[in-house]
Design a protein around this motif. Structure first.
Motif: not given
Length: 81
Positions: A25-28, A48-54
């Motif tokens: 939900k956060k990524i979405e 924009y998603f630093a720290g989240i796995k691609k």
């Protein structure tokens, strides 16, 4: 059934790609926030998603594309449908 060891490459890969509903939900929401303003290249969006796995981000992008909520064109540009 084979019990997972939790330490080999296969187990670590599975563990690393597990996406919780909260993460999804956060990524979405972040994807929608960016796309509401303008279209964006996948490469730019991933920044924009630093720290989240691609892999996790790709799972959300693939899901949204399969659900026809977004479109990714042949140039890697993401748009809302």
């Amino acid at each position: 059934a084979v019990k997972e060891c939790g330490i080999c490459d296969v187990c670590l890969h599975k563990k690393g790609n597990n996406l919780t509903e909260e993460e999804f939900k956060k990524i979405e929401q972040c994807i929608y926030d960016h796309l509401n303003k303008h279209t964006v290249a996948v490469k730019e969006l991933l920044k924009y998603f630093a720290g989240i796995k691609k892999e996790k981000i790709w799972k959300v992008l693939e899901f949204l594309q399969n659900e026809k909520k977004i479109m990714i064109d042949e140039f890697g540009i993401v748009k809302l449908n």
